[in-house]
Design an enzyme around this catalytic site. Structure first.
Site, mmCIF file in Angstrom:
data_model
loop_
_atom_site.group_PDB
_atom_site.id
_atom_site.type_symbol
_atom_site.label_atom_id
_atom_site.label_comp_id
_atom_site.label_asym_id
_atom_site.label_seq_id
_atom_site.Cartn_x
_atom_site.Cartn_y
_atom_site.Cartn_z
ATOM 1 N N HIS A 182 86.140 13.599 55.950
ATOM 2 C CA HIS A 182 87.016 14.714 55.572
ATOM 3 C C HIS A 182 87.529 14.541 54.143
ATOM 4 O O HIS A 182 87.605 15.503 53.374
ATOM 5 C CB HIS A 182 88.203 14.796 56.531
ATOM 6 C CG HIS A 182 87.871 15.363 57.874
ATOM 7 N ND1 HIS A 182 87.289 16.597 58.049
ATOM 8 C CD2 HIS A 182 88.047 14.849 59.130
ATOM 9 C CE1 HIS A 182 87.126 16.835 59.343
ATOM 10 N NE2 HIS A 182 87.567 15.794 60.018
ATOM 11 N N HIS A 194 84.223 8.986 60.184
ATOM 12 C CA HIS A 194 84.315 10.438 60.386
ATOM 13 C C HIS A 194 85.523 10.991 59.637
ATOM 14 O O HIS A 194 85.426 12.007 58.934
ATOM 15 C CB HIS A 194 84.427 10.738 61.880
ATOM 16 C CG HIS A 194 84.642 12.174 62.210
ATOM 17 N ND1 HIS A 194 83.636 13.008 62.646
ATOM 18 C CD2 HIS A 194 85.766 12.952 62.160
ATOM 19 C CE1 HIS A 194 84.115 14.215 62.852
ATOM 20 N NE2 HIS A 194 85.415 14.215 62.558
ATOM 21 N N GLU A 195 86.661 10.318 59.774
ATOM 22 C CA GLU A 195 87.875 10.774 59.089
ATOM 23 C C GLU A 195 87.736 10.627 57.571
ATOM 24 O O GLU A 195 88.207 11.481 56.815
ATOM 25 C CB GLU A 195 89.085 10.001 59.603
ATOM 26 C CG GLU A 195 89.384 10.201 61.079
ATOM 27 C CD GLU A 195 89.586 11.665 61.441
ATOM 28 O OE1 GLU A 195 90.220 12.395 60.652
ATOM 29 O OE2 GLU A 195 89.099 12.089 62.506
ATOM 30 N N GLU A 213 83.534 19.416 61.188
ATOM 31 C CA GLU A 213 83.341 18.274 62.083
ATOM 32 C C GLU A 213 81.884 17.815 62.097
ATOM 33 O O GLU A 213 81.598 16.619 62.204
ATOM 34 C CB GLU A 213 83.787 18.650 63.504
ATOM 35 C CG GLU A 213 85.281 18.866 63.651
ATOM 36 C CD GLU A 213 86.086 17.640 63.284
ATOM 37 O OE1 GLU A 213 85.754 16.541 63.764
ATOM 38 O OE2 GLU A 213 87.054 17.778 62.508
#
Length: 328
Positions: free
Chosen positions: A179, A175-176, A224
């Site tokens: 970004h 998930h990070e 997100e």
């Protein structure tokens, strides 16, 4: 250490794979079967090997709301300049020294299993691995910082590591990484302080802050959703991603064995039904307007829906065929 059962499951590849030649299928079986065999020595696991995505681009998986809100932010005159003003070299150095001085840098020598999770996730997303830090904090959280002229880094709290399984930790790392893959990094770093910093400016600053805050929060929520998709692309199992969201909603190590992903998804759909009336719609928007993240139940529903979409299935199918033919 967990006792794991290894089951190579070639039958779960998407329907589109059935159109390729028998020789390609054989190479797929040889390739992914051998990867599963080699991976049994690791302390974390997958039921089947994840498919690397060598030609993956951000536009391949970015959420429509993310693209829309990013365009709106870029259209705000002077936003980049304001961000650079508030996030100068001094602020960057403070954040850098704060993490180096109070956290553990993950490497081959320090927490090597977490390091392997990072490297594997970065490889799947076709991305250079950033630095990863583990910080002592009981609040389950993770964040990414990207600064000018320096390698970006991800920070995981120990509370998060204690709460999640290795597969779920990798989902958070992915998930990070999402970004960074989508160039959210610089935006994330100063978006978290733009509104606060603008409030400190006299007169016009308050008006700027009020205008920016709502738009930035809207962008963060949309970003997100994109990064949840990055987590799915790495885990390639929607239940792992949904399980992370479920545990962040109300999980604990002592309750982990009793948690039920399917029940949480059912709860997500019941939230949709409860908020479908005009009053429910208004309350739902009021509930989320000031949040930096969408509600966990909404994120769970979104990722479950995307996992069933042709967009996701085609990405995995394309990558599976590419990797199988590369072996041959």
């Amino acid at each position: 250490m967990l006792t794991l059962k290894w089951i190579p499951d070639i039958t779960r590849v998407p329907f589109e794979i059935q159109r390729v030649s028998a020789s390609t299928i054989n190479r797929m079986q040889m390739y992914y079967g051998s990867k599963l065999f080699k991976s049994q020595k690791l302390s974390y696991h997958r039921v089947r090997a994840a498919v690397p995505l060598p030609d993956l681009k951000a536009d391949d998986f970015s959420h429509p709301l993310d693209r829309q809100n990013t365009m709106l932010l870029r259209a705000i005159p002077g936003l980049n300049e304001l961000g650079k003003l508030l996030l100068g070299p001094v602020a960057e150095q403070v954040m850098l020294l704060e993490n180096i001085g109070t956290s553990l840098l993950v490497s081959e020598e320090q927490l090597p299993e977490l390091h392997n999770l990072l490297l594997e996730a970065a490889k799947i997303l076709n991305l250079e691995a950033p630095e990863l830090y583990i910080r002592q904090n009981p609040v389950p959280n993770a964040y990414t910082l990207a600064m000018n002229g320096r390698k970006p880094f991800i920070v995981l709290h120990t509370g998060l590591v204690e709460l999640l399984t290795p597969a779920e930790i990798q989902a958070v790392i992915a998930h990070e990484l999402g970004h960074l893959k989508c160039d959210h990094g610089i935006w994330l770093t100063f978006a978290n302080i733009v509104a606060v910093g603008a409030y400190s400016l006299p007169g016009l600053g308050v008006i700027i802050a009020q205008t920016l805050e709502e738009q930035i929060m809207r962008w963060l929520r949309a970003a997100e959703l994109t990064c949840d998709r990055a987590a799915l692309l790495v885990t390639q199992d929607p239940k792992v991603v949904v399980s992370v969201l479920m545990k962040l909603s109300g999980g604990s190590p002592s309750l982990a064995k009793q948690l039920n992903v399917d029940a949480f998804l059912k709860q997500a759909h019941s939230y949709d039904k409860a908020s479908s009336s005009p009053l429910g719609w208004y309350l739902r928007n009021a509930q989320t307007r000031q949040l930096s993240h969408p509600l966990p139940v909404l994120r769970a529903r979104e990722i479950d829906s995307w996992a069933k979409s042709s967009e996701y299935q085609n990405l995995i199918s394309r990558a599976t065929i590419f990797n199988a033919e590369k072996v041959g």
